[in-house]
Design a protein around this motif. Sequence first.
Motif, PDB file in Angstrom:
ATOM      1  N   PRO A   1      46.950  35.080 -14.446  1.00 28.91           N
ATOM      2  CA  PRO A   1      48.138  35.803 -13.960  1.00 28.91           C
ATOM      3  C   PRO A   1      47.767  37.153 -13.356  1.00 28.91           C
ATOM      4  O   PRO A   1      46.769  37.777 -13.717  1.00 28.91           O
ATOM      5  N   GLY A   2      48.628  37.599 -12.443  1.00 25.91           N
ATOM      6  CA  GLY A   2      48.566  38.981 -11.989  1.00 25.91           C
ATOM      7  C   GLY A   2      49.249  39.873 -13.010  1.00 25.91           C
ATOM      8  O   GLY A   2      49.274  39.565 -14.207  1.00 25.91           O
TER       9      GLY A   2
ATOM     10  N   MET B   1      56.098  42.480  -9.627  1.00 26.52           N
ATOM     11  CA  MET B   1      55.300  41.870 -10.687  1.00 26.52           C
ATOM     12  C   MET B   1      55.647  40.399 -10.854  1.00 26.52           C
ATOM     13  O   MET B   1      56.734  39.946 -10.484  1.00 26.52           O
ATOM     14  N   VAL B   2      54.718  39.663 -11.412  1.00 27.99           N
ATOM     15  CA  VAL B   2      54.923  38.255 -11.724  1.00 27.99           C
ATOM     16  C   VAL B   2      55.835  38.155 -12.952  1.00 27.99           C
ATOM     17  O   VAL B   2      55.818  39.029 -13.814  1.00 27.99           O
ATOM     18  N   THR B   3      56.637  37.111 -13.017  1.00 33.46           N
ATOM     19  CA  THR B   3      57.455  36.904 -14.209  1.00 33.46           C
ATOM     20  C   THR B   3      56.742  35.967 -15.182  1.00 33.46           C
ATOM     21  O   THR B   3      55.911  35.137 -14.781  1.00 33.46           O
ATOM     22  N   ALA B   4      57.078  36.097 -16.459  1.00 35.93           N
ATOM     23  CA  ALA B   4      56.499  35.215 -17.475  1.00 35.93           C
ATOM     24  C   ALA B   4      56.859  33.763 -17.198  1.00 35.93           C
ATOM     25  O   ALA B   4      56.060  32.851 -17.428  1.00 35.93           O
ATOM     26  N   GLU B   5      58.053  33.535 -16.661  1.00 42.49           N
ATOM     27  CA  GLU B   5      58.496  32.170 -16.364  1.00 42.49           C
ATOM     28  C   GLU B   5      57.666  31.533 -15.249  1.00 42.49           C
ATOM     29  O   GLU B   5      57.411  30.319 -15.269  1.00 42.49           O
ATOM     30  N   GLU B   6      57.228  32.343 -14.288  1.00 43.63           N
ATOM     31  CA  GLU B   6      56.388  31.814 -13.209  1.00 43.63           C
ATOM     32  C   GLU B   6      55.015  31.403 -13.742  1.00 43.63           C
ATOM     33  O   GLU B   6      54.455  30.375 -13.325  1.00 43.63           O
ATOM     34  N   VAL B   7      54.480  32.179 -14.658  1.00 39.56           N
ATOM     35  CA  VAL B   7      53.207  31.810 -15.277  1.00 39.56           C
ATOM     36  C   VAL B   7      53.389  30.551 -16.117  1.00 39.56           C
ATOM     37  O   VAL B   7      52.555  29.632 -16.093  1.00 39.56           O
TER      38      VAL B   7
END
Length: 255
Positions: free
Chosen positions: A177-178, A211-217
């Motif tokens: 993840p970013g 920012m990246v979301t936790a759901e995307e990861v």
Amino acid sequence: MTTTDFAGLTAVVTGGASGIGLATASLLAERGARVAVLDLDPASLKEPLVGFTADVSDDASVRAAVDAAADAFGGIDVVVNCAGISAIGTVEDNPDEQWGRVLDVNLVGVVRTIRAALPYLRRSENASVVNIGSIVVTTGLPQRALYAAGKGAVMSLTLSMAADHVREGIRFNCVNPGTVDTPWVGRLLDAAADPAAERAALNARQPTGRMVTAEEVAAAIAYLASPAAASVTGTALAVDGGMAGLRLRPAETKA
């Protein structure tokens, strides 16, 4: 993937009571998995997630929790290693004790969990392990020397295990993840001298501008863990808003 692609499968998610781990555990459950969450404090979990208290820095604790999860659900098909701690600083800033602690949790904790789960994974027809790396593995970021060293080792370990166990039918992959907008990042922002400016800087670090979301990861983890990815092993998948691969020119400003 369909909403039932994990039907009949059991997943173990370490660090699954918050952040990426919770998003992953919730998504796997939505898609039909029986989900065991291994965490230091699983008390906040809600059904259908089932919590097991475990400290990934303690081998006996991990083995007991993995065995209990396997007994409760009749086996283990998927392991997702999300448990981890962070560290900030250059190579000069972190004392030996902190190096030992971070590597013990972030690297050896993965080893302990997989070691305990392997006997169960060998019995599964859909065995899969997904480890959480980081964008720092492939992109140099300041003040992340210790954290990067540990996550780099996790990615290398993932590739080695993929080679060791491919003929046993067990797949190993990694997600990098970013910068993810998690409660941990929120606490860092709250402690900053200028939280708004710091959030803006973290958002800008991703070429996507956020920012990246936790759901995307979690969605990437679910893909790699699912039977739909049966031919994917020894892979590191970046979910980083383009940080690792894109080099954009500065945005044009209007007069």
